[in-house]
Design an enzyme around this catalytic site. Structure first.
Site, PDB file in Angstrom:
ATOM      1  N   SER A 187      -6.260 100.315  48.540  1.00 43.65           N
ATOM      2  CA  SER A 187      -5.330 100.222  49.666  1.00 43.65           C
ATOM      3  C   SER A 187      -5.885  99.453  50.852  1.00 43.65           C
ATOM      4  O   SER A 187      -5.140  99.126  51.778  1.00 43.65           O
ATOM      5  CB  SER A 187      -4.925 101.631  50.119  1.00 43.65           C
ATOM      6  OG  SER A 187      -4.173 102.277  49.123  1.00 43.65           O
TER       7      SER A 187
ATOM      8  N   GLU B 151     -67.157  66.600  55.806  1.00 43.44           N
ATOM      9  CA  GLU B 151     -66.818  66.157  54.465  1.00 43.44           C
ATOM     10  C   GLU B 151     -67.099  64.681  54.181  1.00 43.44           C
ATOM     11  O   GLU B 151     -67.318  64.313  53.028  1.00 43.44           O
ATOM     12  CB  GLU B 151     -65.318  66.440  54.200  1.00 43.44           C
ATOM     13  CG  GLU B 151     -64.946  67.901  54.221  1.00 43.44           C
ATOM     14  CD  GLU B 151     -65.631  68.675  53.111  1.00 43.44           C
ATOM     15  OE1 GLU B 151     -65.686  68.183  51.961  1.00 43.44           O
ATOM     16  OE2 GLU B 151     -66.120  69.788  53.390  1.00 43.44           O
TER      17      GLU B 151
END
Length: 784
Positions: A366, A90
């Site tokens: 319960s 690059e």
């Protein structure tokens, strides 16, 4: 002359300056310089990163991310040959320029003039970094100038090594991978630090255009450019000839394309939510923050839970319109409150949708009784054998009902909880007070509202209810000796730069004593062995627990099972998300059925082929043999005596500091009556006289040849004088009169216990109408 020349120079300079100023102004206007982006350092350094989740064993569980899969690595974690491969590909003069490469610019300009386009960009690595982090990809002179402007700023702010590292962590490689680490993982299954020269060149070739050069998309293009990069590296002295030849001849194998290990599940959703709360961040910030999140997740238990939930037979039938009953499950570690596994619904279809295990509150029915009534009662000195009254009662307009509208009179606390008697629970809550109940619930991690302060709290009626995770956590103190731990999924969070930013401290809080925790476990074991939760016996491992059912007209709204052993606490809920007349659980389907069956199936699989943990009794406990009849007949807890029959002896556990000492005298047979003799009245009929020696029922029985008649029965207190006239006696018959003392208290309970009899013989002489009758003198009073 000199003045004229000087004046001419000034004029020329002024014109030149004006022209320059105009050109500058034109430049600023033409290229909109005032709107150019300023260098934002956060865009360079605060890159979106992939976060990773680890299970309790430290193994990768899932990766979670926003729009970009990226893991930032340091400069030193990137091999030298990898860095050089990208420079060769690059920006060969990267370390020599100051952000722009004049030679490349003129070369690109010449190419663009020839082609009549802007195809050749001539961007340096620094310029690419500026574009990737700050700019769009449009190809205009304005954007290129802005790119150069930013690149020059980057070069002034960062070193070359820093710029290269930022670039390699930013650039896109295809396959959803941003940055060199993610690329190494998705293409080769390794870390960036392990990349070979050939692999590095292959990745460097890819970024030219991943759609055309990625090794999995176009291996030929990738190989051609890879070889070009390797030759460039050789020509510039970055690698030796031998290294180049080896890399050129090496085949680069790429992993088959597969889905990223981005597994979303109920548990992952809960981890994300908890992490947000712990760090004060948004969900997106967690997803893109590059965090390493270490959890309590147990993959084995989760797999078992998922398998159990595939068994449709464990669930009630869907509604008539096909809507399935939903369910949720939470599995917690009793040692520290860690959530080991969870199921937030029967299907995971929406990422980060409703998690019923952590986000849905429903009334527990319960299943709350141990927490709202019986637990606080134990704290206040009640025992497992305390006698409670079970009868239909109006509590200032509130009239709870037992299942089937059946009531049982005097029952022990154990029986009341085991059989989930409603009126008894409400009566007991009324006795201990709502303050004690609310405080106990809050200590056990159950949130309450001011509107929960009413007697229906005894039956689990709450304004908002509880989540399965909260309910499972609230039972943990019963399993571990009284210590409450806040339920959690996350153990540790590490930032992207390796710092611990959260480490959980697992120090719980002692909320009840070890002894009371064991008493409750003993009570809840009774629920499983012979109470409402007997289906839990199918777990084939010792458990304790409580069922819960929330009723509604014509059916049930919610059903629950909370169960635990010394290792794990589990809560299971079932019901419809939206309950109405057409979406309700059938009447006969209770917490003791489907939820208990599912919990049992989970426990069974969890301990199949494994050691089954046993509940351990702490110090300070004592088991005593209690007289069961004394409990129900007298309403008091008394130790069994030597005379208590075997069938009425029960074993019960107490703390040594709160135990009964009184021994039952219930089975003491009544004494024989004293001063028993048979006289006669004025008409000559036999008249029996005796004195009661103890409180009892006295039966008077007359025996003769061919007959045995119970003449009467009378109840007397100790010392009371009694008499009876036998007006049915027949002259000339020798009678045996017996006075039999019977234990009246036991008789009322259906138990027969008689004492020593008093016996007398008597005979009537002469005719009935002579008016002269005499009794043969009886023998002295006798007992047999």
């Amino acid at each position: 002359m000199k003045d004229q020349k000087k004046k001419k120079i000034i004029i020329i300079a002024s014109v030149a300056a004006g022209i320059l100023l105009l050109l500058t102004a034109a430049f600023f206007v033409a290229f909109d310089v005032v709107h150019w982006k300023k260098l934002d350092h956060d865009r360079l350094t605060s890159l979106a990163q992939t976060s990773t989740l680890y299970d309790a064993n430290g193994q990768l569980m899932s990766v979670i991310q926003g729009t970009e899969n990226r893991t930032v690595v340091s400069f030193d974690d990137i091999p030298l040959h990898t860095r050089q491969a990208f420079i060769a590909a690059e920006d060969l003069r990267f370390y020599d320029h100051s952000g722009i490469d004049i030679f490349r610019i003129f070369g690109a300009l010449r190419s663009n003039i020839k082609s009549g386009s802007l195809a050749e960009g001539a961007s340096t690595i620094t310029q690419q970094l500026a574009k990737l982090t700050h700019l769009s990809s449009e190809k205009t002179i304005r954007r290129k100038l802005e790119e150069i402007h930013l690149a020059l700023q980057i070069e002034r702010a960062y070193t070359k090594d820093e710029i290269l590292c930022l670039y390699l962590n930013t650039v896109y490689f295809g396959r959803g991978a941003y940055g060199i680490q993610a690329a190494a993982r998705v293409y080769f299954g390794i870390d960036a630090s392990e990349l070979s020269l050939a692999q590095s060149a292959s990745l460097a070739a890819t970024i030219k255009a991943p759609s055309a050069y990625a090794p999995h998309r176009n291996p030929g293009n990738n190989r051609t450019r890879r070889n070009y990069i390797l030759h460039t590296m050789l020509e510039n002295g970055m690698i030796t000839k031998e290294e180049a030849e080896e890399a050129l001849n090496q085949s680069v194998w790429v992993l088959a394309e597969q889905e990223q290990n981005q597994v979303y599940s109920w548990y992952v959703d809960a981890v994300l939510q908890e992490s947000q709360e712990l760090l004060g961040l948004s969900g997106d910030e967690i997803l893109r923050g590059g965090f390493s999140i270490y959890t309590a997740f147990d993959p084995r238990l989760q797999e078992i839970a998922d398998t159990v939930y595939q068994d449709k037979s464990l669930f009630p039938s869907p509604a008539a319109d096909g809507t399935p009953i939903q369910s949720a499950l939470a599995v917690l570690d009793t040692k520290n409150g860690a959530v080991l596994a969870m199921v937030g619904g029967r299907d995971y279809t929406v990422r980060r949708g409703l998690n019923r295990a952590t986000q849905m509150r429903r009334q527990p029915g319960s299943a709350l009784k141990p927490l709202s009534v019986y637990g606080p009662a134990l704290e206040l000195g009640y025992t497992t054998a305390s006698v409670l009254l079970d009868e239909k009662t109006d509590f200032n307009g509130y009239m709870p009902q037992n299942a089937g509208d059946h009531y049982y009179g005097r029952v022990t606390l154990r029986t009341a909880l085991r059989n989930s008697l409603n009126t008894t629970a409400v009566r007991l809550l009324n006795e201990i007070g709502l303050d004690a109940s609310i405080q106990y619930l809050n200590r056990m991690g159950i949130p309450t509202e001011p509107t929960d302060r009413n007697l229906s709290l005894a039956l689990g009626s709450m304004t908002y209810g509880v989540t399965p995770v909260e309910l499972a956590a609230s039972y943990i103190p019963y399993a571990n000796g009284g210590v409450y731990h806040t339920p959690h999924c996350v153990e540790r969070i590490v930032s992207s730069d390796g710092r611990d930013i959260f480490v959980r401290e697992n120090a719980g809080k002692q909320v009840i004593s070890e002894q009371n925790a064991f008493l409750m476990t003993s009570l809840l074991q009774s629920v499983v062995t012979n109470g409402t939760g007997t289906r839990m016996r199918n777990a084939n491992t010792p458990t304790a627990g409580k069922t819960g059912t929330v009723s509604m007209p014509g059916g049930n709204r919610d059903i629950w099972m909370a169960a635990y052993n010394p290792d794990i606490s589990v809560a299971v809920w079932m019901g419809f998300d939206q309950t109405d007349a057409n979406h309700k659980i059938p009447n006969g389907t209770t917490g003791g059925r489907n939820t208990a069956s599912l919990a049992a199936a989970f426990f069974k699989r969890a301990y199949e082929g494994r050691e089954k943990p046993q509940f351990k009794e702490p110090d300070g406990m004592i088991w005593l043999t209690i007289d069961q009849r004394a409990l129900t007949s007298r309403g008091s807890v008394m130790l069994a005596s030597e005379k208590t029959p075997k069938e009425y002896r029960i074993s019960e556990v107490f703390t040594v500091s709160n135990r009964p000492y009184a021994v039952s005298d219930l089975w003491q047979a009544p004494s024989a009556p004293s001063s028993f003799y048979v006289g006669h009245n004025s008409d000559g009929f036999p008249e029996l006289h005796f004195k009661a020696s103890s409180p009892a029922r006295y039966r008077i029985q007359r025996d003769a040849v061919g007959e045995s008649v119970i003449l009467t029965e009378m109840v007397a207190s100790s010392g009371q004088s009694l008499s009876y006239l036998d007006s049915s006696a027949v002259p000339g018959v020798l009678y045996t009169y017996r006075v039999i003392p019977i234990h009246e208290e036991l008789l009322q309970q259906g138990v027969w216990l008689e004492g020593t009899q008093a016996v007398q013989l008597a005979q009537v002489e002469g005719g009935f109408f002579s008016g002269l009758r005499s009794l043969i003198p009886a023998l002295s009073p006798t007992h047999d």
